[in-house]
Design an enzyme around this catalytic site. Sequence first.
Site, PDB file in Angstrom:
ATOM      1  N   HIS A 101       0.684  -1.491  -0.083  1.00 42.30           N
ATOM      2  CA  HIS A 101       0.049   0.396   0.048  1.00 42.30           C
ATOM      3  C   HIS A 101       1.076   1.211   0.573  1.00 42.30           C
ATOM      4  O   HIS A 101       0.515   2.092  -0.371  1.00 42.30           O
ATOM      5  CB  HIS A 101      -0.996  -0.431   1.255  1.00 42.30           C
ATOM      6  CG  HIS A 101      -2.023  -0.811   1.064  1.00 42.30           C
ATOM      7  ND1 HIS A 101      -2.488  -1.664   1.437  1.00 42.30           N
ATOM      8  CD2 HIS A 101      -3.483  -0.495   0.789  1.00 42.30           C
ATOM      9  CE1 HIS A 101      -3.330  -2.488   0.938  1.00 42.30           C
ATOM     10  NE2 HIS A 101      -4.605  -1.713   0.732  1.00 42.30           N
ATOM     11  N   HIS A 142       0.257  -3.070   9.619  1.00 42.83           N
ATOM     12  CA  HIS A 142       1.849  -2.987   9.164  1.00 42.83           C
ATOM     13  C   HIS A 142       2.882  -1.806  10.071  1.00 42.83           C
ATOM     14  O   HIS A 142       2.028  -1.208  10.870  1.00 42.83           O
ATOM     15  CB  HIS A 142       1.924  -1.955   7.729  1.00 42.83           C
ATOM     16  CG  HIS A 142       2.356  -2.973   6.383  1.00 42.83           C
ATOM     17  ND1 HIS A 142       2.843  -4.516   6.033  1.00 42.83           N
ATOM     18  CD2 HIS A 142       0.403  -2.544   5.625  1.00 42.83           C
ATOM     19  CE1 HIS A 142       2.245  -4.904   4.948  1.00 42.83           C
ATOM     20  NE2 HIS A 142       0.637  -3.763   4.753  1.00 42.83           N
TER      21      HIS A 142
END
Length: 530
Positions: A141, A192
């Site tokens: 991302h 993350h």
Amino acid sequence: MGKTNGAKDQPDAGLRSLDHYATQLPLWRYWPRQKLIPLVRYETPYLAWVQEKVRTPTLDSYFAFTANLGTHTFFMVFLPFLFWCGHTSLGRGLVHILASGVFFSGFIKDLLCLPRPLSPPLQRITMSGSAALEYGFPSTHSTNAVSVAVYAIALLNSPDSTVPAQTNFILQAITYLYVTSIVLGRLYCGMHGFFDVIVGCILGALIGLVQFSYGPAFDEYILSATLKEILVIPIVILILVRIHPEPADDCPCFDDSVAFAGVTLGVDVGSWYFTTSSLAWADPLPGTIPYNYESIGLIKTVFRLVVGVLCVFAWREITKPTLLRILPPIFRSLEKVGLLLPRRFFTTASRYTTVPTNLKDNEVFPNFSDIPSIITTIRHPRRRAISIGPQSEADAYETLAYREKRRRESLSGSNRDSPADENGRPNGGPVLSRKPSKLDQYEHMMGTGSPNSSMVEDDSNIPRSSPLPPPEYGGIRRTDEKEVFSQIKKPRVRYDVEVVTKLVVYAGIPWVVINVAPPVFEMIGLGVPS
């Protein structure tokens, strides 16, 4: 990355026992993984602390929704619009950027097999309700968002930019807001760690700068290439697909890499072929798809986009099931003469007779049947899934590893922050220790919880304070391995023909966008008047 509901049947990647990785990975890949694992675990309590301090229902909805804007699916759906609206060069540049980001971030993920931060103590917030299926390092991302942002800002600040000053300022502001929302959202949503997004941002920035610097030269090569010169592109792409690392777990990174390798192949060869078409414009670059808003107007423009999307969906809906039906016999014949190079986690054609038509997969481009659910998601942006605790086989491995780690530390009287491997044994890795503090309660939560403790919530159901569960959430029961793994669903069977199918289908999508849709526009009266 955009996933279908079938993804929930697969385990989170990257959290199996030490012996698993020691046997599955060569030493040159296993060694750096073991050196980086302590960092991933060390930062998890800090991530949990930040998440608890800043979480609100509004931010939950905002970051869960904006995460969709950094997925492969979002770009695959909207990139064709650039081609059909006359911005062929920009569309091709963004395809190169995104394909490079997805491929190389996926390459690194499968190379090192590093896990995402654990839940608990983190809560994973998404719009889909499925847990993370890919490895964590680096963040794709972040790579996608930063590469697009760097490329866009470089174009807007270029001396060749013809965008009015006020519009330029607004576009740059939107770009900065976009990239900030995506990157911070990966941390906020518990998907993350700091290390994942930092490296993802660096990778994205490099890709964006390379495309800005060398993209025009590459475009010139493609559009003026001979047949022999253009064949270099599919050869290079097939080599890159072949050397993509084999993961230690059943991770979908390779599937995404194959999909975008196909998209790159299709957009470059398709652009080269379209330059020979009588429809192609030579301005601003050869191979530009004809479009002029003043002569077409808003209504026809909207119809162009709708018809174009229908062409793409028609290709996808017809080609995929057809290939899955005709390829297995061909693969069985090739397998008999030793011409196939099977990949791990993909069942060879000699071991099955047919491929199910209703495969649940992690698709980059949505199925036509997925459109209603996508519309529902857009209409209800405040609805999202919040996952707490182990949800998969991989999380169960880590839960057991932490329980064993604590048991061994208790027996040996060692410091709880001393480095240890996934099985609780000292691994000789770097010592990353903290002074005792409130963060210890988050570290204590790592490895606790009950599998399948996920839920879908809206703002009315999310507590306004103490959004993280207390340290005793789920307990630390002495549950044996059989009981823990009995709650974990196994991943679905993956078939060898799916690799070629995905490559052909996704190579065909940009071909349809560039070479099929424009003639269709002309035939039904949506072309540019001569």
